[in-house]
Design a protein around this motif. Structure first.
Motif, mmCIF file in Angstrom:
data_model
loop_
_atom_site.group_PDB
_atom_site.id
_atom_site.type_symbol
_atom_site.label_atom_id
_atom_site.label_comp_id
_atom_site.label_asym_id
_atom_site.label_seq_id
_atom_site.Cartn_x
_atom_site.Cartn_y
_atom_site.Cartn_z
ATOM 1 N N VAL A 91 3.306 7.680 -1.012
ATOM 2 C CA VAL A 91 2.102 8.026 -0.264
ATOM 3 C C VAL A 91 1.572 6.700 0.268
ATOM 4 C CG1 VAL A 91 -0.255 8.880 -0.417
ATOM 5 C CG2 VAL A 91 1.569 10.071 -1.619
ATOM 6 N N THR A 92 1.308 6.652 1.568
ATOM 7 C CA THR A 92 0.840 5.432 2.217
ATOM 8 C C THR A 92 -0.457 5.729 2.956
ATOM 9 O OG1 THR A 92 1.836 5.742 4.394
ATOM 10 C CG2 THR A 92 3.282 4.900 2.645
ATOM 11 N N PRO A 93 -1.131 4.716 3.452
ATOM 12 C CA PRO A 93 -2.325 4.969 4.261
ATOM 13 C C PRO A 93 -2.020 5.816 5.510
ATOM 14 C CG PRO A 93 -2.261 2.672 3.585
ATOM 15 C CD PRO A 93 -0.946 3.289 3.189
ATOM 16 N N ASP A 94 -0.753 5.817 5.956
ATOM 17 C CA ASP A 94 -0.358 6.598 7.130
ATOM 18 C C ASP A 94 0.250 7.951 6.770
ATOM 19 O OD1 ASP A 94 -1.173 4.530 8.854
ATOM 20 O OD2 ASP A 94 0.746 3.498 8.563
ATOM 21 N N GLY A 95 0.216 8.314 5.483
ATOM 22 C CA GLY A 95 0.774 9.593 5.067
ATOM 23 C C GLY A 95 1.986 9.419 4.163
ATOM 24 N N ARG A 96 2.710 10.515 3.965
ATOM 25 C CA ARG A 96 3.883 10.515 3.080
ATOM 26 C C ARG A 96 5.078 9.890 3.809
ATOM 27 N NH1 ARG A 96 5.074 12.839 -1.735
ATOM 28 N NH2 ARG A 96 7.202 13.561 -2.065
ATOM 29 N N VAL A 97 5.826 9.045 3.064
ATOM 30 C CA VAL A 97 6.994 8.365 3.615
ATOM 31 C C VAL A 97 8.126 8.478 2.604
ATOM 32 C CG1 VAL A 97 7.907 6.091 4.255
ATOM 33 C CG2 VAL A 97 5.591 6.710 4.913
ATOM 34 N N SER A 101 0.825 -1.219 0.000
ATOM 35 C CA SER A 101 0.000 0.000 0.000
ATOM 36 C C SER A 101 0.851 1.257 0.000
ATOM 37 C CB SER A 101 -0.965 0.004 1.192
ATOM 38 O OG SER A 101 -1.832 -1.093 1.123
ATOM 39 N N HIS A 102 1.976 1.199 -0.659
ATOM 40 C CA HIS A 102 2.846 2.362 -0.837
ATOM 41 C C HIS A 102 2.759 2.782 -2.307
ATOM 42 C CE1 HIS A 102 4.369 1.442 3.065
ATOM 43 N NE2 HIS A 102 5.404 2.251 2.976
ATOM 44 N N ASP A 103 2.268 3.968 -2.560
ATOM 45 C CA ASP A 103 2.136 4.493 -3.925
ATOM 46 C C ASP A 103 3.369 5.331 -4.223
ATOM 47 O OD1 ASP A 103 1.215 5.302 -6.386
ATOM 48 O OD2 ASP A 103 -0.276 6.694 -5.596
ATOM 49 N N TRP A 104 4.239 4.810 -5.094
ATOM 50 C CA TRP A 104 5.501 5.472 -5.386
ATOM 51 C C TRP A 104 5.253 6.783 -6.114
ATOM 52 C CZ3 TRP A 104 8.742 4.986 -10.181
ATOM 53 C CH2 TRP A 104 9.994 5.581 -10.015
#
Length: 182
Positions: free
Chosen positions: A58-64, A43-46
Motif C-alpha cells: 500500500v503506497t500513498p498512490d494506492g495499491r502496488v 512509503s511502501h507498506d508491505w
C-alpha cells in the motif's frame, strides 16, 4: 574503508566511521547501491504476497504489486510503531510457515536501585574494561551508569539472558571491574 570512509575500531571492538557521523557513511552506501541499480521504494507498506507470489504494497498512490528478481526483508521489530516498525510482518511470514521467534525487548537498560548518593555521584560514568555476567552468560564490553541503572553494549549483549533470569526470579547481574586480575 571500501566505501571511502575511514574507520576506527572502538574499545568495544566495534567499527565506527572515523568522523563518528553516520550521514557520510549512509551517503556512501547509497551511492554504491545506486551504481548497483538498487532502488528504494519509500512509503511502501508491505502487505505480504499475492497468490501469484508478487509482493503487495500500500503506497500513498494506492495499491502496488512488484515482482523483483530478489527481495531483502529488513523489517525491524515492534519498538517504533510511529515510524512503521510495528511487527505487522510477523503474521505475514507465519502464514507462509516461516518460524518466527517471538518479539521481545532488547537493547534496553537494566534498572538498579542505586542509593541517591551513588546515583548523584556516578551517573554518566563509563564502565570500561569490565566483564558482565548473568548466569552462565558473560560478556566484556562497556556500560554507563545512569540515574536509574545501567545502559550500553554490555547490557544489550546480555538482554536475552536478563529476560530469562527475570522470568525465573533469579536475576543477578555481576560486574567484574577488574576481570584481568586474579
Amino acid at each position: 574503508d571500501g566505501l571511502g570512509e575511514t574507520t576506527v575500531i572502538g574499545s568495544s571492538g566495534r567499527v565506527f566511521p572515523k568522523s563518528f557521523k553516520a550521514t557520510p557513511l549512509l551517503r556512501a552506501w547509497l551511492r554504491r547501491l545506486d551504481h548497483l541499480n538498487v532502488r528504494f521504494a519509500l512509503s511502501h507498506d508491505w502487505q505480504g504476497w499475492q497468490d501469484d507470489g508478487a509482493l503487495a504494497f500500500v503506497t500513498p498512490d494506492g495499491r502496488v504489486t512488484l515482482r523483483p528478481r530478489a527481495t531483502l526483508l529488513a523489517l525491524g521489530g515492534a519498538s517504533w510503531p510511529r515510524l512503521g516498525s510495528n511487527g505487522g510482518w510477523v503474521p505475514l511470514l507465519a502464514a507462509r510457515g516461516i518460524a518466527i521467534t517471538p518479539l521481545a525487548a532488547s537493547n534496553v537498560g537494566i534498572a538498579c536501585p542505586w542509593s541517591p548518593v551513588f546515583s548523584a555521584q556516578f551517573h554518566g560514568a563509563p564502565l570500561k574494561g569490565c566483564a558482565f555476567s548473568i548466569g552462565t552468560e558473560r560478556t566484556r564490553a562497556e556500560a554507563v551508569i545512569t540515574r536509574q541503572g545501567l545502559e550500553g553494549g554490555a547490557v544489550y549483549a546480555l538482554s536475552a539472558p536478563v529476560r530469562q533470569a527475570l522470568a525465573t526470579g533469579r536475576a543477578t547481574l555481576s560486574v567484574d571491574l577488574k576481570p584481568d586480575v586474579a
